[in-house]
Design a protein around this motif. Structure first.
Motif, short mmCIF file in Angstrom:
data_model
loop_
_atom_site.label_atom_id
_atom_site.label_comp_id
_atom_site.label_asym_id
_atom_site.label_seq_id
_atom_site.Cartn_x
_atom_site.Cartn_y
_atom_site.Cartn_z
N LEU A 71 12.32 24.03 -15.66
CA LEU A 71 12.51 23.19 -16.85
C LEU A 71 13.90 22.57 -16.88
O LEU A 71 14.06 21.42 -17.31
CB LEU A 71 12.24 24.00 -18.12
N THR A 72 14.91 23.30 -16.44
CA THR A 72 16.26 22.76 -16.35
C THR A 72 16.30 21.59 -15.37
O THR A 72 16.88 20.54 -15.65
CB THR A 72 17.27 23.85 -15.93
N LEU A 73 15.68 21.79 -14.21
CA LEU A 73 15.64 20.72 -13.21
C LEU A 73 14.85 19.51 -13.72
O LEU A 73 15.24 18.36 -13.48
CB LEU A 73 15.07 21.25 -11.90
N ALA A 74 13.75 19.77 -14.44
CA ALA A 74 12.97 18.68 -15.03
C ALA A 74 13.80 17.94 -16.08
O ALA A 74 13.76 16.70 -16.16
CB ALA A 74 11.69 19.22 -15.64
N GLY A 75 14.56 18.69 -16.87
CA GLY A 75 15.41 18.07 -17.89
C GLY A 75 16.46 17.15 -17.27
O GLY A 75 16.77 16.09 -17.81
N ARG A 76 16.98 17.55 -16.11
CA ARG A 76 17.96 16.70 -15.41
C ARG A 76 17.30 15.39 -14.95
O ARG A 76 17.91 14.33 -15.02
CB ARG A 76 18.55 17.44 -14.21
N VAL A 77 16.06 15.47 -14.51
CA VAL A 77 15.33 14.26 -14.11
C VAL A 77 15.09 13.37 -15.33
O VAL A 77 15.34 12.16 -15.30
CB VAL A 77 13.98 14.62 -13.42
N MET A 78 14.63 13.97 -16.42
CA MET A 78 14.35 13.19 -17.63
C MET A 78 15.62 12.54 -18.19
O MET A 78 15.58 11.38 -18.61
CB MET A 78 13.70 14.09 -18.69
N ALA A 79 16.71 13.28 -18.18
CA ALA A 79 17.97 12.72 -18.69
C ALA A 79 18.40 11.51 -17.87
O ALA A 79 18.84 10.49 -18.42
CB ALA A 79 19.06 13.79 -18.67
N ARG A 80 18.25 11.60 -16.55
CA ARG A 80 18.62 10.48 -15.69
C ARG A 80 17.68 9.30 -15.93
O ARG A 80 18.11 8.15 -15.94
CB ARG A 80 18.59 10.92 -14.22
N ARG A 81 16.40 9.56 -16.10
CA ARG A 81 15.44 8.48 -16.38
C ARG A 81 15.82 7.75 -17.66
O ARG A 81 15.82 6.52 -17.70
CB ARG A 81 14.03 9.04 -16.52
N LEU A 82 16.15 8.52 -18.69
CA LEU A 82 16.50 7.90 -19.96
C LEU A 82 17.80 7.12 -19.88
O LEU A 82 17.89 5.98 -20.34
CB LEU A 82 16.60 8.96 -21.06
N SER A 83 18.82 7.73 -19.30
CA SER A 83 20.13 7.08 -19.27
C SER A 83 20.18 5.86 -18.36
O SER A 83 20.98 4.95 -18.59
CB SER A 83 21.22 8.08 -18.85
N HIS A 84 19.32 5.82 -17.34
CA HIS A 84 19.33 4.68 -16.42
C HIS A 84 18.06 3.84 -16.51
O HIS A 84 17.82 2.98 -15.66
CB HIS A 84 19.55 5.18 -14.98
N LYS A 85 17.25 4.11 -17.52
CA LYS A 85 16.02 3.35 -17.78
C LYS A 85 15.14 3.22 -16.53
O LYS A 85 14.73 2.15 -16.13
CB LYS A 85 16.36 1.97 -18.35
#
Length: 140
Positions: free
Chosen positions: A15-29
């Motif tokens: 879940l931590t690794l998934a959160g890192r992916v999601m955060a990058r998706r959001l911040s870089h659209k």
């Protein structure tokens, strides 16, 4: 169950690794894929690699526990699994090329999975071997 402890800890890692992916998706659209973003590629691979190896390893660990292997063995394998996956994720997150964390993490994961596979197979086969020996002793 001891395996449940390691399953929970490994789930938090995934879940931590998934959160890192999601955060990058959001911040870089970035909607789908990696958007050509090298950092996104590393994050996606770190997450995917954990998802690829952890289910089988945890299944083996749980089977060993149900088969009655000593608690110390289960804890040893479980802790090694968790540490090796954290090392791999950390190493891959820092560099997409070879890195000590990535190398040690995958090496220990693979060796651990081979060992657990052999323990699982031995746990299945040993009762049959024991019954054959007992049958031969009884006949002799």
């Amino acid at each position: 169950m001891i395996t449940l402890l390691y399953a929970g800890l490994c789930t938090l890692l995934v879940l931590t690794l998934a959160g890192r992916v999601m955060a990058r998706r959001l911040s870089h659209k970035i909607g789908i894929g990696d958007g050509g973003d090298h950092e996104m590629v590393k994050r996606v691979r770190a997450h995917a690699n954990a998802v690829e190896y952890l289910p089988l390893a945890l299944l083996l660990l749980g089977g060993m526990e149900l088969n009655g292997y000593p608690n110390a063995v289960i804890h040893g394998f479980g802790a090694t699994l968790l540490v090796s996956r954290v090392l791999h994720a950390w190493g891959l997150s820092r560099s997409s090329s070879a890195s000590p964390g990535r190398f040690v993490g995958i090496l220990f994961t693979l060796l651990l999975m081979v060992a657990m596979s052999l323990f699982a197979i031995a746990g299945f086969v040993s009762p049959y071997l024991a019954s054959d020996v007992e049958a031969q002793e009884y006949e002799g």
